[in-house]
Design a protein around this motif. Structure first.
Motif, PDB file in Angstrom:
ATOM      1  N   GLY A   1       4.838   0.070  -2.467  1.00 35.89           N
ATOM      2  CA  GLY A   1       3.789  -0.888  -2.797  1.00 35.89           C
ATOM      3  C   GLY A   1       3.989  -1.539  -4.158  1.00 35.89           C
TER       4      GLY A   1
ATOM      5  N   VAL B   1      -1.941   0.116  -5.070  1.00 38.97           N
ATOM      6  CA  VAL B   1      -1.701   1.325  -4.275  1.00 38.97           C
ATOM      7  C   VAL B   1      -2.730   2.378  -4.701  1.00 38.97           C
ATOM      8  CG1 VAL B   1      -0.044   3.127  -3.675  1.00 38.97           C
ATOM      9  CG2 VAL B   1       0.749   0.790  -4.125  1.00 38.97           C
TER      10      VAL B   1
ATOM     11  N   LYS C   1      -7.520   1.389  -6.548  1.00 37.75           N
ATOM     12  CA  LYS C   1      -6.236   0.827  -6.114  1.00 37.75           C
ATOM     13  C   LYS C   1      -5.525   0.278  -7.345  1.00 37.75           C
ATOM     14  CE  LYS C   1      -7.999  -0.271  -1.516  1.00 37.75           C
ATOM     15  NZ  LYS C   1      -8.267  -1.335  -0.522  1.00 37.75           N
TER      16      LYS C   1
ATOM     17  N   LYS D   1       0.807  -1.236   0.000  1.00 41.32           N
ATOM     18  CA  LYS D   1       0.000   0.000   0.000  1.00 41.32           C
ATOM     19  C   LYS D   1       0.831   1.273   0.000  1.00 41.32           C
ATOM     20  CE  LYS D   1      -3.718  -2.328   2.547  1.00 41.32           C
ATOM     21  NZ  LYS D   1      -4.605  -2.275   3.744  1.00 41.32           N
TER      22      LYS D   1
END
Length: 313
Positions: free
Chosen positions: A109, A113, A125, A104
């Motif tokens: 990440g 992310v 994401k 994340k």
């Protein structure tokens, strides 16, 4: 040389996160640590962002470029500083055999992310941390995994298998890469690759057979990339059972009819999901201890990583 992997410093318990905390990984700190040497990195600290610090995020500009900016003040743009840092430090990481990154994180990440647009709306994401993006671009063969995904038994075993295979191959290259050395290496990895992907096994076999057609450096890099891609594919009970049956064939002249039936039964019960892999594998290793077979004993499939890691079911 000891197997060395990169790791986000916060996963080792170092208090380098934006809030002054850490994200210590139990697996990395306890189970894996005795077998590797860690090369800890905190890209955000490395570019001069202190601890604690204002949080940052990934921003997708209207023209499509991804920037690393401060959450509350997008004019505080750290993109170029991060790119300058990666350009300087990544060439020094060629001998790493893997990398564990912090999930994340806008810098570390590996996937999923959070990504925002210039209006401050979340685009989902869909981002990759800037440091990890550059790392994977520079070393497309490098096993990279996130700390959170290491909780998944299948993903964890895949990553560990790849870092030990990568280290083994790097040792071959350090000792002096040659076609003969590659043939011997490929021979040891035959059944491990087959368990992950019979298709990739055939492709790698063709590459080795045509080795003299390639420049040594090109061959060295291409084999490593294709090996890592093959080992990233998940094994199935079907592919494991196929390999186990191949291994069983090496003992057909040594075992009694009753012993052959016992082993065949264990393999079938494993394939059907009634037994763990270690059931037929343990019996195969027992027969290997009874009847010497150097070629079979050298197969990494039998032990692709230290047994003490306890990853095989």
């Amino acid at each position: 040389m000891q197997l060395t992997i990169g790791i986000s410093a916060c996963l080792l318990g170092q208090k380098v996160r934006y809030d002054g905390g850490h994200k210590a990984s139990e697996f990395c700190l306890s189970r894996l640590q005795p077998f590797v040497r860690y090369h800890a990195v905190c890209p955000e600290n490395a570019i001069g962002l202190g601890t604690p610090r204002p949080p940052i995020r990934l921003l997708k500009k209207d023209h499509g470029d991804i920037h690393l900016v401060q959450v509350k003040d997008a004019s505080q743009d750290h993109t170029q500083a991060m790119l300058d840092y990666t350009a300087q430090v990544l060439p020094t990481m060629e001998q790493l055999s893997g990398f564990v990154v912090c999930a994340k994180s806008p810098s570390c990440g590996m996937e999923r992310v959070r990504l925002f647009n210039e209006q401050g709306h979340q685009l989902g994401k869909a981002g990759v941390g800037l440091f990890t993006r550059e790392l994977m671009h520079k070393y497309p063969w490098l096993p990279v995994e996130e700390d959170g995904r290491l909780h998944d038994a299948e993903l964890r075993e895949s990553f560990i298998t790849r870092i030990f295979a990568c280290h083994d191959y790097q040792q071959l290259c350090r000792d002096g890469f040659s076609v003969g050395g590659l043939v011997a290496f490929h021979s040891r990895y035959k059944f491990l690759v087959m368990a992950h992907s019979p298709t990739a096994y055939r492709q790698l076999g063709r590459l080795v057979a045509q080795a003299k057609l390639f420049d040594a450096k090109e061959l060295q890099q291409r084999y490593l990339l294709e090996l890592m891609q093959a080992l990233k594919q998940p094994c199935s009970r079907k592919t494991h059972a196929n390999v186990l049956q191949h291994l069983q064939g090496f003992f057909k002249k040594h075992l009694t009819a009753k012993e052959r039936q016992e082993l065949s039964s264990l393999i079938d019960r494993f394939r059907l999901g009634h037994l763990p892999l270690m059931a037929p594998l343990t019996l195969l290793q027992h027969h290997l201890s009874r009847f010497e077979h150097p070629y079979l004993a050298a197969q990494t499939y039998l032990q692709p990583y230290p047994e003490a890691l306890g990853l095989r079911g």
